[in-house]
Design a protein around this motif. Structure first.
Motif, PDB file in Angstrom:
ATOM      1  N   TRP A  84      62.124  37.702 -22.408  1.00 24.15           N
ATOM      2  CA  TRP A  84      62.626  39.561 -22.090  1.00 24.15           C
ATOM      3  C   TRP A  84      63.627  39.538 -22.421  1.00 24.15           C
ATOM      4  O   TRP A  84      64.998  38.511 -22.331  1.00 24.15           O
ATOM      5  CB  TRP A  84      63.212  39.637 -20.564  1.00 24.15           C
ATOM      6  N   ILE A  85      64.791  41.010 -23.066  1.00 21.24           N
ATOM      7  CA  ILE A  85      65.448  40.595 -23.628  1.00 21.24           C
ATOM      8  C   ILE A  85      66.404  41.452 -21.991  1.00 21.24           C
ATOM      9  O   ILE A  85      66.058  42.295 -21.790  1.00 21.24           O
ATOM     10  CB  ILE A  85      65.535  42.409 -24.296  1.00 21.24           C
ATOM     11  N   ALA A  86      67.354  39.904 -21.925  1.00 21.55           N
ATOM     12  CA  ALA A  86      68.350  40.402 -21.225  1.00 21.55           C
ATOM     13  C   ALA A  86      69.309  41.345 -21.254  1.00 21.55           C
ATOM     14  O   ALA A  86      69.846  41.716 -20.656  1.00 21.55           O
ATOM     15  CB  ALA A  86      68.572  39.100 -21.172  1.00 21.55           C
ATOM     16  N   ASP A  87      70.416  41.494 -22.693  1.00 18.99           N
ATOM     17  CA  ASP A  87      71.366  42.371 -23.267  1.00 18.99           C
ATOM     18  C   ASP A  87      71.179  41.881 -24.231  1.00 18.99           C
ATOM     19  O   ASP A  87      71.305  41.413 -25.636  1.00 18.99           O
ATOM     20  CB  ASP A  87      72.400  41.578 -22.428  1.00 18.99           C
ATOM     21  N   TRP A  88      72.289  42.951 -25.083  1.00 10.51           N
ATOM     22  CA  TRP A  88      72.464  43.285 -26.403  1.00 10.51           C
ATOM     23  C   TRP A  88      73.714  44.482 -27.318  1.00 10.51           C
ATOM     24  O   TRP A  88      74.495  45.071 -25.814  1.00 10.51           O
ATOM     25  CB  TRP A  88      71.530  43.983 -27.079  1.00 10.51           C
ATOM     26  N   ASP A  89      74.188  44.555 -27.778  1.00 12.47           N
ATOM     27  CA  ASP A  89      75.251  45.119 -28.299  1.00 12.47           C
ATOM     28  C   ASP A  89      74.934  46.729 -28.912  1.00 12.47           C
ATOM     29  O   ASP A  89      75.557  46.980 -29.373  1.00 12.47           O
ATOM     30  CB  ASP A  89      76.581  44.287 -28.695  1.00 12.47           C
ATOM     31  N   GLU A  90      74.290  46.381 -28.943  1.00 13.06           N
ATOM     32  CA  GLU A  90      73.176  47.413 -29.940  1.00 13.06           C
ATOM     33  C   GLU A  90      73.643  47.498 -31.435  1.00 13.06           C
ATOM     34  O   GLU A  90      73.315  48.351 -31.513  1.00 13.06           O
ATOM     35  CB  GLU A  90      72.922  48.649 -29.612  1.00 13.06           C
ATOM     36  N   LYS A  91      73.500  46.594 -32.112  1.00  8.34           N
ATOM     37  CA  LYS A  91      74.256  46.680 -33.003  1.00  8.34           C
ATOM     38  C   LYS A  91      73.929  45.176 -33.965  1.00  8.34           C
ATOM     39  O   LYS A  91      73.225  45.238 -34.810  1.00  8.34           O
ATOM     40  CB  LYS A  91      76.334  46.591 -32.735  1.00  8.34           C
ATOM     41  N   ILE A  92      74.320  44.341 -33.587  1.00  7.56           N
ATOM     42  CA  ILE A  92      74.505  42.713 -33.693  1.00  7.56           C
ATOM     43  C   ILE A  92      73.405  42.084 -32.938  1.00  7.56           C
ATOM     44  O   ILE A  92      72.832  41.186 -33.234  1.00  7.56           O
ATOM     45  CB  ILE A  92      75.734  42.215 -34.471  1.00  7.56           C
ATOM     46  N   ARG A  93      74.385  41.231 -31.746  1.00  7.39           N
ATOM     47  CA  ARG A  93      73.878  40.496 -30.779  1.00  7.39           C
ATOM     48  C   ARG A  93      72.835  41.235 -30.088  1.00  7.39           C
ATOM     49  O   ARG A  93      72.778  42.431 -29.805  1.00  7.39           O
ATOM     50  CB  ARG A  93      74.888  39.885 -30.698  1.00  7.39           C
ATOM     51  N   MET A  94      72.118  40.051 -29.963  1.00  2.00           N
ATOM     52  CA  MET A  94      70.870  40.460 -28.863  1.00  2.00           C
ATOM     53  C   MET A  94      71.190  39.182 -28.245  1.00  2.00           C
ATOM     54  O   MET A  94      70.793  38.143 -28.990  1.00  2.00           O
ATOM     55  CB  MET A  94      69.718  40.726 -29.527  1.00  2.00           C
ATOM     56  N   ASN A  95      70.896  39.273 -26.554  1.00  2.00           N
ATOM     57  CA  ASN A  95      70.027  37.666 -25.640  1.00  2.00           C
ATOM     58  C   ASN A  95      68.925  37.842 -25.264  1.00  2.00           C
ATOM     59  O   ASN A  95      68.699  38.371 -24.698  1.00  2.00           O
ATOM     60  CB  ASN A  95      71.415  37.730 -24.892  1.00  2.00           C
ATOM     61  N   ARG A  96      68.069  36.431 -25.241  1.00  6.53           N
ATOM     62  CA  ARG A  96      66.835  36.708 -24.782  1.00  6.53           C
ATOM     63  C   ARG A  96      66.827  35.702 -24.190  1.00  6.53           C
ATOM     64  O   ARG A  96      67.313  34.637 -24.203  1.00  6.53           O
ATOM     65  CB  ARG A  96      65.720  36.421 -25.552  1.00  6.53           C
ATOM     66  N   ARG A  97      66.489  35.618 -23.050  1.00  6.90           N
ATOM     67  CA  ARG A  97      66.254  34.720 -22.076  1.00  6.90           C
ATOM     68  C   ARG A  97      64.365  34.280 -21.499  1.00  6.90           C
ATOM     69  O   ARG A  97      63.703  35.308 -21.873  1.00  6.90           O
ATOM     70  CB  ARG A  97      66.831  35.113 -19.765  1.00  6.90           C
ATOM     71  N   PHE A  98      64.988  32.762 -21.178  1.00 12.73           N
ATOM     72  CA  PHE A  98      63.348  32.175 -20.896  1.00 12.73           C
ATOM     73  C   PHE A  98      63.148  31.448 -19.025  1.00 12.73           C
ATOM     74  O   PHE A  98      63.812  31.135 -19.519  1.00 12.73           O
ATOM     75  CB  PHE A  98      63.019  31.160 -21.915  1.00 12.73           C
ATOM     76  N   GLN A  99      62.210  31.730 -19.251  1.00 13.93           N
ATOM     77  CA  GLN A  99      61.729  30.618 -18.003  1.00 13.93           C
ATOM     78  C   GLN A  99      60.267  29.819 -18.269  1.00 13.93           C
ATOM     79  O   GLN A  99      59.361  30.677 -18.438  1.00 13.93           O
ATOM     80  CB  GLN A  99      61.581  31.296 -16.827  1.00 13.93           C
ATOM     81  N   LEU A 100      60.544  28.861 -17.808  1.00 13.45           N
ATOM     82  CA  LEU A 100      58.818  28.484 -18.250  1.00 13.45           C
ATOM     83  C   LEU A 100      58.619  27.588 -16.601  1.00 13.45           C
ATOM     84  O   LEU A 100      59.415  27.012 -15.959  1.00 13.45           O
ATOM     85  CB  LEU A 100      59.280  27.074 -19.088  1.00 13.45           C
ATOM     86  N   VAL A 101      57.163  28.214 -16.106  1.00 10.57           N
ATOM     87  CA  VAL A 101      57.311  27.718 -15.385  1.00 10.57           C
ATOM     88  C   VAL A 101      55.509  26.762 -15.008  1.00 10.57           C
ATOM     89  O   VAL A 101      54.756  27.470 -15.990  1.00 10.57           O
ATOM     90  CB  VAL A 101      56.597  29.039 -13.864  1.00 10.57           C
TER      91      VAL A 101
END
Length: 145
Positions: A84-101
Motif C-alpha cells: 500500500w502507499i503509506a505516504d508521499w509529498d505529492e511532488k517527488i517522493r513516495m513511500n510504499r509499505r509491504f507485508q509478507l504473510v
C-alpha cells in the motif's frame, strides 16, 4: 489475514526450488524481487503501467529499501505479499509499505518500506509527479493510508 493496513493490494507467491539458498530457505534477494513484482502489479492495477510511464516520460524509481526479515520461508510455502502507499509529498517522493504473510500459520515473514522518487525517463533526473500519478497513487493512498 491480519494486515497492517486496511484493504491492501495483495499478490499470491510460492517459494520455488530456485528461490532457496545454501541455508535452506528463501534467499534475501528473492524477497527484493517479490517486492518489485508486487509494487509493479499494484501500479498496473492503478493504470500506471510501463506504457503509461513511457507516455508520460515519468517513472517512480527506487532510492531506498528498508527490509525486516522476521521469519524464514521454505520451498513449497504459499505466501501473500501485501502493499500500500503509506505516504508521499505529492511532488517527488513516495513511500510504499509491504507485508509478507504465510497464510498456513498467519506468520508475518517480512515487513518492508520502499522510498521512490519520480524521475523523468528521458533524462533520469528527478521531476514532479504528473497528474496521472497524483490521481492514481493518491487514490491508493486515500484507500490504504
Amino acid at each position: 489475514m491480519n494486515w497492517d493496513a486496511p484493504e491492501p493490494f495483495t499478490l499470491p507467491l510460492a517459494v520455488g526450488p530456485d528461490d532457496i539458498d545454501g541455508l535452506g530457505h528463501a534467499n534475501n534477494a528473492v524477497y527484493v524481487a517479490w517486492l518489485e513484482r508486487c509494487a509493479w502489479r499494484h501500479s498496473q492495477q492503478l493504470g500506471l503501467d510501463l506504457a503509461e510511464y513511457r507516455r508520460l516520460d515519468r517513472a517512480m524509481a527506487v532510492v531506498r529499501h528498508e527490509i525486516d526479515y522476521l521469519a524464514a520461508a521454505y520451498e513449497g510455502d504459499a505466501l501473500v505479499m501485501a502493499t500500500w502507499i503509506a505516504d508521499w509529498d505529492e511532488k517527488i517522493r513516495m513511500n510504499r509499505r509491504f507485508q509478507l504473510v504465510r497464510p498456513a500459520d498467519g506468520v508475518t515473514v517480512l515487513r518492508a518500506q520502499t522510498t521512490f522518487v519520480c524521475i523523468e525517463l528521458s533524462s533520469g533526473k528527478a521531476k514532479r509527479m504528473p497528474g496521472a500519478f497524483l490521481s492514481g497513487y493518491g487514490a491508493a493512498l486515500m484507500r490504504h493510508g
